[in-house]
Motif scaffolding. Structure first.
Motif, PDB file in Angstrom:
ATOM      1  N   PRO A 221       0.818  -1.222   0.000  1.00  0.00           N
ATOM      2  CA  PRO A 221       0.000   0.000   0.000  1.00  0.00           C
ATOM      3  C   PRO A 221       0.843   1.261   0.000  1.00  0.00           C
ATOM      4  O   PRO A 221       1.961   1.289   0.511  1.00  0.00           O
ATOM      5  CB  PRO A 221      -0.796  -0.124   1.307  1.00  0.00           C
ATOM      6  N   TRP A 222       0.267   2.307  -0.580  1.00  0.00           N
ATOM      7  CA  TRP A 222       0.818   3.640  -0.407  1.00  0.00           C
ATOM      8  C   TRP A 222       0.374   4.165   0.957  1.00  0.00           C
ATOM      9  O   TRP A 222      -0.790   4.023   1.338  1.00  0.00           O
ATOM     10  CB  TRP A 222       0.240   4.596  -1.450  1.00  0.00           C
ATOM     11  N   HIS A 223       1.287   4.813   1.672  1.00  0.00           N
ATOM     12  CA  HIS A 223       0.936   5.526   2.894  1.00  0.00           C
ATOM     13  C   HIS A 223       1.505   6.942   2.802  1.00  0.00           C
ATOM     14  O   HIS A 223       2.722   7.121   2.768  1.00  0.00           O
ATOM     15  CB  HIS A 223       1.492   4.820   4.137  1.00  0.00           C
ATOM     16  N   LEU A 224       0.616   7.904   2.723  1.00  0.00           N
ATOM     17  CA  LEU A 224       0.995   9.309   2.764  1.00  0.00           C
ATOM     18  C   LEU A 224       0.586   9.831   4.133  1.00  0.00           C
ATOM     19  O   LEU A 224      -0.607   9.991   4.422  1.00  0.00           O
ATOM     20  CB  LEU A 224       0.295  10.096   1.655  1.00  0.00           C
ATOM     21  N   VAL A 225       1.557  10.059   5.000  1.00  0.00           N
ATOM     22  CA  VAL A 225       1.246  10.394   6.390  1.00  0.00           C
ATOM     23  C   VAL A 225       0.827  11.846   6.507  1.00  0.00           C
ATOM     24  O   VAL A 225       1.130  12.692   5.643  1.00  0.00           O
ATOM     25  CB  VAL A 225       2.455  10.110   7.309  1.00  0.00           C
ATOM     26  N   VAL A 226       0.134  12.138   7.599  1.00  0.00           N
ATOM     27  CA  VAL A 226      -0.332  13.500   7.862  1.00  0.00           C
ATOM     28  C   VAL A 226       0.844  14.465   7.899  1.00  0.00           C
ATOM     29  O   VAL A 226       1.864  14.223   8.549  1.00  0.00           O
ATOM     30  CB  VAL A 226      -1.093  13.547   9.200  1.00  0.00           C
ATOM     31  N   GLY A 227       0.704  15.547   7.155  1.00  0.00           N
ATOM     32  CA  GLY A 227       1.697  16.608   7.198  1.00  0.00           C
ATOM     33  C   GLY A 227       2.956  16.368   6.411  1.00  0.00           C
ATOM     34  O   GLY A 227       3.898  17.160   6.505  1.00  0.00           O
ATOM     35  N   ASP A 228       3.011  15.317   5.619  1.00  0.00           N
ATOM     36  CA  ASP A 228       4.201  15.038   4.820  1.00  0.00           C
ATOM     37  C   ASP A 228       4.236  16.002   3.633  1.00  0.00           C
ATOM     38  O   ASP A 228       3.443  15.875   2.701  1.00  0.00           O
ATOM     39  CB  ASP A 228       4.174  13.588   4.329  1.00  0.00           C
ATOM     40  N   PRO A 229       5.152  16.978   3.627  1.00  0.00           N
ATOM     41  CA  PRO A 229       5.153  17.967   2.543  1.00  0.00           C
ATOM     42  C   PRO A 229       5.468  17.350   1.190  1.00  0.00           C
ATOM     43  O   PRO A 229       4.991  17.819   0.155  1.00  0.00           O
ATOM     44  CB  PRO A 229       6.234  18.968   2.968  1.00  0.00           C
ATOM     45  N   ALA A 230       6.268  16.277   1.194  1.00  0.00           N
ATOM     46  CA  ALA A 230       6.625  15.641  -0.080  1.00  0.00           C
ATOM     47  C   ALA A 230       5.431  14.947  -0.716  1.00  0.00           C
ATOM     48  O   ALA A 230       5.397  14.755  -1.937  1.00  0.00           O
ATOM     49  CB  ALA A 230       7.757  14.636   0.143  1.00  0.00           C
ATOM     50  N   GLY A 231       4.458  14.543   0.102  1.00  0.00           N
ATOM     51  CA  GLY A 231       3.308  13.829  -0.428  1.00  0.00           C
ATOM     52  C   GLY A 231       2.087  14.687  -0.665  1.00  0.00           C
ATOM     53  O   GLY A 231       1.054  14.187  -1.130  1.00  0.00           O
ATOM     54  N   GLY A 232       2.181  15.987  -0.372  1.00  0.00           N
ATOM     55  CA  GLY A 232       1.009  16.836  -0.474  1.00  0.00           C
ATOM     56  C   GLY A 232       0.441  16.924  -1.882  1.00  0.00           C
ATOM     57  O   GLY A 232      -0.771  16.796  -2.082  1.00  0.00           O
ATOM     58  N   ALA A 233       1.299  17.135  -2.864  1.00  0.00           N
ATOM     59  CA  ALA A 233       0.822  17.275  -4.241  1.00  0.00           C
ATOM     60  C   ALA A 233       0.207  15.967  -4.732  1.00  0.00           C
ATOM     61  O   ALA A 233      -0.806  15.982  -5.451  1.00  0.00           O
ATOM     62  CB  ALA A 233       1.967  17.691  -5.157  1.00  0.00           C
ATOM     63  N   LEU A 234       0.801  14.840  -4.347  1.00  0.00           N
ATOM     64  CA  LEU A 234       0.256  13.553  -4.764  1.00  0.00           C
ATOM     65  C   LEU A 234      -1.096  13.306  -4.115  1.00  0.00           C
ATOM     66  O   LEU A 234      -2.042  12.841  -4.774  1.00  0.00           O
ATOM     67  CB  LEU A 234       1.229  12.429  -4.409  1.00  0.00           C
ATOM     68  N   ALA A 235      -1.232  13.603  -2.821  1.00  0.00           N
ATOM     69  CA  ALA A 235      -2.508  13.408  -2.131  1.00  0.00           C
ATOM     70  C   ALA A 235      -3.601  14.262  -2.769  1.00  0.00           C
ATOM     71  O   ALA A 235      -4.740  13.793  -2.968  1.00  0.00           O
ATOM     72  CB  ALA A 235      -2.355  13.742  -0.649  1.00  0.00           C
ATOM     73  N   GLU A 236      -3.281  15.505  -3.098  1.00  0.00           N
ATOM     74  CA  GLU A 236      -4.262  16.368  -3.755  1.00  0.00           C
ATOM     75  C   GLU A 236      -4.647  15.817  -5.129  1.00  0.00           C
ATOM     76  O   GLU A 236      -5.824  15.858  -5.519  1.00  0.00           O
ATOM     77  CB  GLU A 236      -3.704  17.777  -3.889  1.00  0.00           C
TER      78      GLU A 236
END
Length: 293
Positions: A221-236
């Protein structure tokens, strides 16, 4: 596959956005088992990458597999194929030798000699949910006929959810409704018949076992943790993609879906939400006897 916000077509920007997370999430154990299997085979190792995109699967696997290696990169998008070939020209195998490669600009059907001939290992990443049951069975039959191994990574299993600050899954009725619409959209025809969507990992594993293969799978699984700036664009981008798919599936719910999108994007922007997306990796190796485990 998790869609880029722009819709059905996968862009180089979207593929670049997800590449680092893909590399962290995929099963290094299954890659190692594939490398061990290849190492026991004499001569040059042929690898076919189905739906190669911009070459992220190639870039991950080439230095982790024994050589010498010859890759056939297959994609219907000439621009992505050119990017993949450029990356491949700089890559070396696990022993530091340059790899050789060729590009094939074509569709993935039919599953014929032009697609698979000469390969020891067939690989694909983030592809399987797009294909039909018929295409998957044709791939299995073709690999079995040639006694080729198959390494399929990052196949979505249909599940996704938002996470709280502790990494716990948030259960939300609106999320569930959007997820149901997204899963229905996944099963639309993507060019290879009615798509398998989240059923794909299970369907392929069962078919490979029936064909006499030894099959190993792993949750990735992908896990994008809360507040991870590197994952923000991907989560959006994920939220935008889920919203776009749900809207196509149910245009009459446009206002409800827009409200959901704005609420979840606001939660991400405020650093209150993480994201989990379920995937599975699969390695299928022909048994020595060809008769199964």
């Amino acid at each position: 596959m998790n869609r880029p916000p722009s819709g059905e077509r996968f862009t180089a920007d979207w593929l670049a956005l997800r590449e680092a997370l893909d590399a962290r999430s995929r099963s290094h154990c299954l890659t190692g088992l594939a490398a061990t299997w290849l190492a026991a085979r004499p001569g040059q190792h042929g690898v076919v990458d189905l739906g190669c995109g911009s070459g992220s699967n190639l870039a991950f696997l080439a230095p982790r597999l024994p050589g010498p290696q010859h890759w056939r990169l297959v994609d219907h998008d000439t621009g992505l194929l050119a990017l993949a070939r450029q990356r491949g020209a700089r890559l070396r195998d696990g022993a530091g030798r340059r790899i050789t490669l060729e590009g094939r600009c074509r569709d993935l059907a039919p599953v014929d000699d032009g697609l698979l001939a000469g390969a020891d290992l067939v690989v694909a990443s983030a592809l399987l949910d797009l294909v039909s049951r018929r295409w998957a069975r044709a791939l299995v039959a073709a690999c079995a006929e040639r006694r080729q191994a198959l390494l399929v990574t990052l196949s979505v299993d249909g599940d996704w959810a938002f996470l709280d600050a502790a990494g716990e899954r948030l259960e939300d009725e609106e999320d569930a409704a959007v997820r149901d619409l997204f899963q229905a959209h996944q099963r639309r025809d993507k060019g290879l018949g009615t798509a398998l969507g989240g059923e794909a990992p299970m369907v392929l594993a069962d078919a490979m076992r029936e064909a006499g293969y030894r099959v190993e799978t792993a949750a990735t699984p992908w896990h994008l943790v809360v507040g991870d700036p590197a994952g923000g664009a991907l989560a959006e981008a994920l939220v935008d993609g889920w919203h776009a798919a749900a809207l196509v599936q149910s245009p009459s719910q446009a206002d409800r879906l827009a409200d959901w999108r704005e609420r979840r994007l606001a939660g991400l922007a405020a650093g209150k939400l993480g994201v989990m997306v379920g995937h599975r990796d699969l390695l299928a190796l022909p048994s020595p006897s060809g008769s199964g485990d």
